[in-house]
Design an enzyme around this catalytic site. Structure first.
Site, PDB file in Angstrom:
ATOM      1  N   ARG A 281       0.837  -1.210   0.000  1.00 52.89           N
ATOM      2  CA  ARG A 281       0.000   0.000   0.000  1.00 52.89           C
ATOM      3  C   ARG A 281       0.877   1.266   0.000  1.00 52.89           C
ATOM      4  NH1 ARG A 281      -5.467   1.425   0.355  1.00 52.89           N
ATOM      5  NH2 ARG A 281      -6.232  -0.677   0.684  1.00 52.89           N
TER       6      ARG A 281
ATOM      7  N   GLU B 266     -10.421   4.785   7.229  1.00 56.20           N
ATOM      8  CA  GLU B 266      -9.031   5.223   7.219  1.00 56.20           C
ATOM      9  C   GLU B 266      -8.755   6.563   6.521  1.00 56.20           C
ATOM     10  OE1 GLU B 266      -8.168   1.289   5.477  1.00 56.20           O
ATOM     11  OE2 GLU B 266      -6.339   1.411   6.647  1.00 56.20           O
TER      12      GLU B 266
HETATM   13  N1  MTE Z   1     -12.942   3.520  14.573  1.00 57.22           N
HETATM   14  C1  MTE Z   1     -12.975   3.135  15.856  1.00 57.22           C
HETATM   15  N2  MTE Z   1     -13.803   3.768  16.713  1.00 57.22           N
HETATM   16  N3  MTE Z   1     -12.180   2.124  16.316  1.00 57.22           N
HETATM   17  C2  MTE Z   1     -11.297   1.474  15.482  1.00 57.22           C
HETATM   18  O1  MTE Z   1     -10.598   0.561  15.910  1.00 57.22           O
HETATM   19  N4  MTE Z   1     -10.388   1.287  13.188  1.00 57.22           N
HETATM   20  C3  MTE Z   1     -10.136   1.990  11.933  1.00 57.22           C
HETATM   21  C4  MTE Z   1     -11.436   2.561  11.380  1.00 57.22           C
HETATM   22  N5  MTE Z   1     -12.140   3.287  12.400  1.00 57.22           N
HETATM   23  C5  MTE Z   1     -11.242   1.873  14.110  1.00 57.22           C
HETATM   24  C6  MTE Z   1     -12.117   2.906  13.690  1.00 57.22           C
HETATM   25  C7  MTE Z   1      -9.539   1.148  10.899  1.00 57.22           C
HETATM   26  S1  MTE Z   1      -7.866   0.923  10.915  1.00 57.22           S
HETATM   27  C8  MTE Z   1     -10.284   0.577   9.902  1.00 57.22           C
HETATM   28  S2  MTE Z   1      -9.559  -0.309   8.679  1.00 57.22           S
HETATM   29  C9  MTE Z   1     -11.741   0.720   9.857  1.00 57.22           C
HETATM   30  O2  MTE Z   1     -12.241   1.474  10.950  1.00 57.22           O
HETATM   31  C10 MTE Z   1     -12.378  -0.671   9.871  1.00 57.22           C
HETATM   32  O3  MTE Z   1     -13.751  -0.642   9.897  1.00 57.22           O
HETATM   33  P1  MTE Z   1     -14.645  -0.421   8.574  1.00 57.22           P
HETATM   34  O4  MTE Z   1     -14.013  -1.233   7.494  1.00 57.22           O
HETATM   35  O5  MTE Z   1     -15.958  -0.900   8.983  1.00 57.22           O
HETATM   36  O6  MTE Z   1     -14.578   1.047   8.281  1.00 57.22           O
HETATM   37  N1  HPA Z   2      -5.546  -2.913   4.109  1.00 53.06           N
HETATM   38  C1  HPA Z   2      -5.703  -3.471   5.319  1.00 53.06           C
HETATM   39  N2  HPA Z   2      -5.438  -4.715   5.567  1.00 53.06           N
HETATM   40  C2  HPA Z   2      -4.985  -5.464   4.561  1.00 53.06           C
HETATM   41  C3  HPA Z   2      -4.803  -4.950   3.286  1.00 53.06           C
HETATM   42  C4  HPA Z   2      -5.099  -3.608   3.049  1.00 53.06           C
HETATM   43  O1  HPA Z   2      -4.954  -3.098   1.937  1.00 53.06           O
HETATM   44  N3  HPA Z   2      -4.328  -5.922   2.512  1.00 53.06           N
HETATM   45  C5  HPA Z   2      -4.222  -6.986   3.297  1.00 53.06           C
HETATM   46  N4  HPA Z   2      -4.617  -6.727   4.541  1.00 53.06           N
HETATM   47 MO1  MOS Z   3      -7.314  -0.954   9.296  1.00 55.14          MO
HETATM   48  S1  MOS Z   3      -5.319  -0.543   9.424  1.00 55.14           S
HETATM   49  O1  MOS Z   3      -7.122  -1.649   7.708  1.00 55.14           O
HETATM   50  O2  MOS Z   3      -7.445  -2.264  10.349  1.00 55.14           O
END
Ligand code: MTE
Ligand code: HPA
Ligand code: MOS
Length: 757
Positions: A312, A714
């Site tokens: 990434r 993210e």
């Molecule tokens: N928000 C909260 N409150 N707690 C978390 O741990 N993780 C983040 C984001 N928002 C997180 C968060 C990360 S790293 C990711 S990848 C996404 O939430 C994952 O959830 P989603 O795919 O449902 O957005």
């Molecule tokens: N994002 C988060 N987690 C992952 C990914 C990515 O792109 N690829 C594999 N694991």
């Molecule tokens: Mo988020 S770093 O893809 O859990």
């Protein structure tokens, strides 16, 4: 049941969270005889283990079992991408805190006492903590990878201006509120049930099965919710769940592991620090013609997710810009630190920070504002990214222009100038961060999900998917999808725990795809149920199925209310022996990637935006405040603006923390010095920006986003990068001879040095 007063925009968990009723791992009522588990971690970063003496520890009253690598019945291997990580150290240790032994005891005190009495003799070996040193010594996790486009070598001679530089980027502690842990207990017939604080229940299940030498169907992993993960629980929980499962399996007793904050901080991996070199070339009109960068990723002692994170970084190395000639290389370097892992942004923030540093350097040398260069080089419709994907619905410029006009950037700059001319020891600064972040797991296989939906006889609905609720509100969004699709109130829908027996082979909830892929699987299942129910209603009402609608729990025929309600319809369907259960499977369409060419179309879509950060620096003390964050963000058609705004704000504050005050410190022996909350500073309410104003870009969301509502988890993290350059710009206002360096985080100590250098 018929309470329609519930605002579907609220997070369905809020009330239980604030009244302390939500169940986290440590709240689960434990079974009689549950043992407490503690881990003995290596005291040194790199050594041969000469001997392990457990005799004193074993004598502690209350100790029931002490286990080392030789007690593992299956494979002592937990590496996911690369098979390079043992569960318990055998003959060597590779980082401080690496698990060597575990103690199960009747009380926490007994377990800790026993840990303190374990004696290990080490023969210390040199520890490497610097990724560049590791690279020089050939200590790589996987071979380096290069993405390129155009002809960078030839392009330099077409450039009017060429600048180069070096960038250092620090890591970041996840600091989820709930530490790592698991609760494992044997059930009938050698089965194991495991509650794990994980974003990836299937990874936990697979790892436990492997370590215990059992088939996966003998392990059930259940996750009600987790108290934050931020990527730190995408891969690392497997280790802790496997340790608890190992003890439970060997002792035939329930075992609970819940790391102390101190153990969590010293034993677990973090965001990857990177070191990088860049070279940037611009023509006389400030168009970036060529860009070349080499990054050294500090992977830690084993691969964990480093290869995926490195990927990434490669994808996002040109940030939001179109650069016709570009070449980026990343080395994933093996060092003697805990294995670094996923963290919100997954390597993209580091790649983008190098790009923004290159632009900042060019701007500084040329005496122009960085945003002038930024704006001139934004990715536009049909431009190609260096990995072959062509930009579609590219809103980078739209967001930038909207931000300029809506937040009156030029006026803001004048105000700041005026302030700075009137204040000698207080200086303000601002910076802009354009955003372009790709949505999909970079590993194509992982872009799949399933949903299991039951409608019960009374009309209530349950949904199970692979999504893990970690505070990001995915359960609320899933409940909305079910309720909207079936035409019923959200309180009719319950989102069940994430459980490997109900939904198998799940991808971790990560890459911001949780709502997209699980929501789309749910949409498929719910739509099938709806079609079936329409058939039943058509028979009941003597009309055609295509003329039936369900709205607000009423069955409509040709738009007219009928005598039939949702509840009646379900009862009738049940009596007619119609199946009220569905399973939906979704795999993201159209994405592919060819690793032999490093080209493809890896992302379902991109998220765009523009963030502006303003700051005030105290030029006597070097301290600073973040005054305001102004954002134009592309949410698509947000399914839940309340949740999405919360995600945006949280991500921005976390991003600012990484860029400014969060400083991870290891000494050269691999000891974590910032190992508690007194030495590792995260943003608190006083440090958080005084205001975050966000404007939604009016643009239709893409089909692949759940109900066109774009992924939010993210992307906004990266707006935080602007805080770095805003502070740097303020330093320059005070000290014209300051030579900017690119060394994130920009802590008050570094600011003070910069003010007087
Ligand atoms: N928000 C909260 N409150 N707690 C978390 O741990 N993780 C983040 C984001 N928002 C997180 C968060 C990360 S790293 C990711 S990848 C996404 O939430 C994952 O959830 P989603 O795919 O449902 O957005
Ligand atoms: N994002 C988060 N987690 C992952 C990914 C990515 O792109 N690829 C594999 N694991
Ligand atoms: Mo988020 S770093 O893809 O859990």
């Amino acid at each position: 049941m018929n309470n329609f007063n519930v605002n579907p925009m609220n997070n369905i968990d809020s009330i239980n969270h604030v009244t302390g009723k939500s169940i986290y791992l440590d709240d689960i009522t434990t079974l009689k005889g549950t043992l407490h588990l503690e881990i003995f971690g290596s005291a040194v970063a790199h050594a041969k283990i000469l001997s392990i003496d457990l005799t004193y520890a074993a004598r502690v009253e209350g100790v029931v079992g002490i286990f080392t690598a030789k007690d593992i019945p299956g494979e002592n291997q937990i590496g996911g991408i690369v098979e390079d990580e043992v569960l318990l150290a055998e003959t060597e240790v590779h980082y401080q805190g690496q698990p060597i032994a575990i103690v199960a005891a009747t009380t926490e005190i007994a377990a800790r006492k026993a840990i303190s009495l374990i004696r290990v003799d080490y023969e210390e070996l040199p520890a490497v903590t610097d990724p560049r040193v590791a690279q020089k010594n050939g200590m790589l996790i996987i071979p380096p990878r290069t993405f390129s486009m155009g002809n960078t070598d030839e392009a330099w001679c077409k450039c009017t201006h060429i600048f180069d530089g070096r960038v250092e980027i620090g890591g970041q502690e996840h600091l989820y509120i709930e530490t790592q842990g698991a609760y494992a207990y044997p059930t009938e017939g050698g089965f194991l049930r495991v509650h794990s604080s994980t974003q990836g229940p299937t990874a936990v299940q697979r790892t436990i099965a492997r370590v215990l030498g059992l088939p996966m169907h003998q392990i059930e992993v259940d996750v009600q919710r987790i108290g934050g993960g931020f990527g730190g629980k995408e891969d690392q929980p497997s280790q802790f769940a496997a340790l608890a499962a190992l003890a439970a399996h060997l002792l035939k007793q329930p075992v609970k592991l819940s790391l102390s904050r101190h153990d969590d901080m010293r034993m677990t991996g973090k965001r990857h620090p990177y070191s990088a070199d860049f070279k940037i070339g611009l023509d006389k009109n400030l168009k970036i013609i060529a860009y070349e960068t080499t990054l050294y990723q500090n992977g830690g002692a084993s691969a964990d997710l480093s290869p995926a994170i490195m990927e990434r970084t490669l994808f996002h190395s040109t940030a939001s810009y179109f650069i016709p000639n570009t070449r980026v290389t990343v080395y994933s370097c093996r060092t003697n630190l805990p294995p670094n892992t996923a963290f919100r942004g997954f390597g993209a923030p580091q790649g983008m920070f190098v790009m923004e540093s290159a632009i900042a350097k060019a701007a500084h040398e040329l005496g122009v504002a960085a945003q002038t260069i930024q704006e001139l080089n934004l990715i536009s419709e049909k431009d190609e990214f260096q990995y072959g994907q062509v930009a579609e619905n590219a809103y980078a410029t739209k967001c930038f222009e909207r931000a300029k006009e809506q937040f009156k950037i030029e006026v803001l700059q004048k105000e700041i100038k005026l302030y700075n001319s009137k204040n000698r020891f207080s200086k303000r600064g601002m910076a802009v961060m354009p955003l372009c972040f790709g949505i999909s797991f970079t590993n194509i296989t992982m872009n799949q999900a399933r949903a299991l939906v039951h409608i019960y006889q009374d009309g209530s609905v349950s949904v199970s998917t692979g999504a893990v609720e970690m505070g990001q509100g995915v359960n609320t969004k899933l409940a909305q999808v079910a309720a909207i699709t079936l035409g019923i109130g959200i309180e009719r829908v319950k989102i069940y725990s994430t459980n490997t027996s109900r939904v198998a082979n799940t991808s971790p909830t990560a890459a911001s795809t949780g709502a997209d892929i699980n929501g789309n699987a749910l949409l498929i299942a719910a739509t099938r149920l709806l079609e079936r129910l329409k058939q039943v209603a058509a028979e009941m009402l003597s009309c055609r199925a295509s003329e039936v609608e369900i709205k607000n729990e009423e069955v409509l025929c040709r738009g007219e209310r009928s005598s039939t309600s949702w509840q009646k319809l379900i009862q009738t369907a049940y009596l007619k022996r119609i199946c009220l259960t569905e399973n939906g499977h979704y795999s993201t369409p159209k994405i592919y990637f060819d690793k032999t060419k490093e080209k493809g179309h890896p992302f379902a879509y991109m998220v765009y935006g523009t963030g502006i950060v303003t700051t005030t620096v105290d030029c006597i003390r070097g301290t600073y405040s973040i005054d305001e964050v102004l954002v134009v963000h592309d949410f698509g058609n947000s399914l839940n603006p309340t949740i999405d705004t919360g995600q945006l704000e949280g991500a921005i504050v976390q991003g600012i923390g990484w860029a400014t005050i969060e400083e991870l410190m290891f000494n050269n022996k691999g000891t974590l010095l910032s190992n508690s909350l007194s030495t590792y500073k995260v943003p608190d309410i006083h440090f958080a920006p005084k205001s975050i104003r966000c404007i939604t870009l009016e643009a239709d969301g893409p089909e692949q986003a759940i109900m066109k509502s774009k992924a939010i988890g993210e992307p906004p993290f990266m707006y935080g990068i602007a805080a770095y350059f805003a502070i740097q710009n303020a330093i320059m206002e005070f000290n014209p001879s300051y030579q900017p360096s690119y060394d994130l985080p920009l802590t008050p100590e570094k600011v003070l040095m910069g003010l007087y250098s």
